[in-house]
Design an enzyme around this catalytic site. Structure first.
Site, PDB file in Angstrom:
ATOM      1  N   GLN A  49      -6.320 -35.812   8.359  1.00 57.53           N
ATOM      2  CA  GLN A  49      -5.820 -34.768   9.084  1.00 57.53           C
ATOM      3  C   GLN A  49      -5.291 -34.051   8.023  1.00 57.53           C
ATOM      4  O   GLN A  49      -3.827 -34.505   7.989  1.00 57.53           O
ATOM      5  CB  GLN A  49      -5.693 -34.168  10.288  1.00 57.53           C
ATOM      6  CG  GLN A  49      -6.504 -34.039  10.812  1.00 57.53           C
ATOM      7  CD  GLN A  49      -5.427 -33.108  12.376  1.00 57.53           C
ATOM      8  OE1 GLN A  49      -5.295 -32.524  12.829  1.00 57.53           O
ATOM      9  NE2 GLN A  49      -5.461 -34.077  13.017  1.00 57.53           N
ATOM     10  N   CYS A  79      -2.641 -25.338  12.357  1.00 56.47           N
ATOM     11  CA  CYS A  79      -1.415 -26.143  13.214  1.00 56.47           C
ATOM     12  C   CYS A  79      -0.174 -25.315  13.250  1.00 56.47           C
ATOM     13  O   CYS A  79      -0.385 -24.473  12.677  1.00 56.47           O
ATOM     14  CB  CYS A  79      -1.199 -27.294  12.517  1.00 56.47           C
ATOM     15  SG  CYS A  79       0.825 -27.615  13.317  1.00 56.47           S
ATOM     16  N   LYS A 121      -9.786 -26.555   9.258  1.00 62.92           N
ATOM     17  CA  LYS A 121      -9.677 -26.320  10.819  1.00 62.92           C
ATOM     18  C   LYS A 121      -8.929 -25.585  10.970  1.00 62.92           C
ATOM     19  O   LYS A 121      -7.712 -24.931   9.774  1.00 62.92           O
ATOM     20  CB  LYS A 121      -8.832 -27.600  11.150  1.00 62.92           C
ATOM     21  CG  LYS A 121      -9.222 -27.197  13.074  1.00 62.92           C
ATOM     22  CD  LYS A 121      -7.744 -28.552  14.082  1.00 62.92           C
ATOM     23  CE  LYS A 121      -8.320 -29.770  13.514  1.00 62.92           C
ATOM     24  NZ  LYS A 121      -7.837 -30.869  13.700  1.00 62.92           N
TER      25      LYS A 121
END
Length: 171
Positions: A49, A79, A121
């Site tokens: 990641q 995040c 993501k």
């Protein structure tokens, strides 16, 4: 997850292990601590990641060869952690789609050069008044991104209740 936990998971049959979040900028600056986080010996699929918003450091980070052991690079635009967001990384990138797409596309190009799979993501959006995951997904797809992971909460919601599965349907 850290190296020890990834190793335990792999040794007990995990199909894939994923690193903790790795800063592109720290890698470009040759941070020993960050480089150590990329230690990998698992015999399963390995995913790293990454986070960062500065496209110019991406090539430097990959030049280290530290990603050679990874099958998939997952670029994080989702995040919500304050230490990530305060630097305009993670879910803060949801506030500027053009910048998020530019950086993600650059990471994807570098991944392709190095033979690594690539995913992005993201979250539903920054807050309830800016749910823009479908717009970001469309822009990422137009830029060549083929794998998306969408957390169907906004940055504002963190990990609390109220996840909206319709966001995934819209994406």
């Amino acid at each position: 997850t850290d190296f020890a936990f990834r190793k335990i998971c792999a040794d007990h049959g995990a199909d894939m292990v994923v690193t903790e979040m790795i800063s592109l900028k720290a890698l470009a600056n040759k941070s020993f601590r960050t480089e150590k986080m990329l230690r990998e010996e698992s015999n399963c699929l390995k995913c790293c990641q990454l986070f960062g918003h500065e496209a110019e450091v991406i090539e430097e980070a990959f030049a280290s060869g530290l990603f050679d052991n990874f099958d998939i690079i997952d670029f994080n635009c989702g995040c919500p952690a304050p230490k990530i967001v305060k630097n305009n990384d993670g879910s803060a990138m949801m506030r500027d789609i053009a910048s998020a797409v530019e950086t993600a596309a650059r990471v994807g190009e570098v991944c392709a050069k190095h033979g690594a799979g690539f995913s992005v993501k993201m979250r539903a959006g920054w807050d309830s008044s800016s749910v823009n995951a479908p717009e970001l997904a469309r822009a990422l797809a137009e830029a060549g991104v083929r794998r998306l992971v969408c957390h169907c909460r906004t940055k504002e919601q963190l990990y609390g209740p109220g996840a909206d599965p319709m966001v995934i349907k819209a994406v």
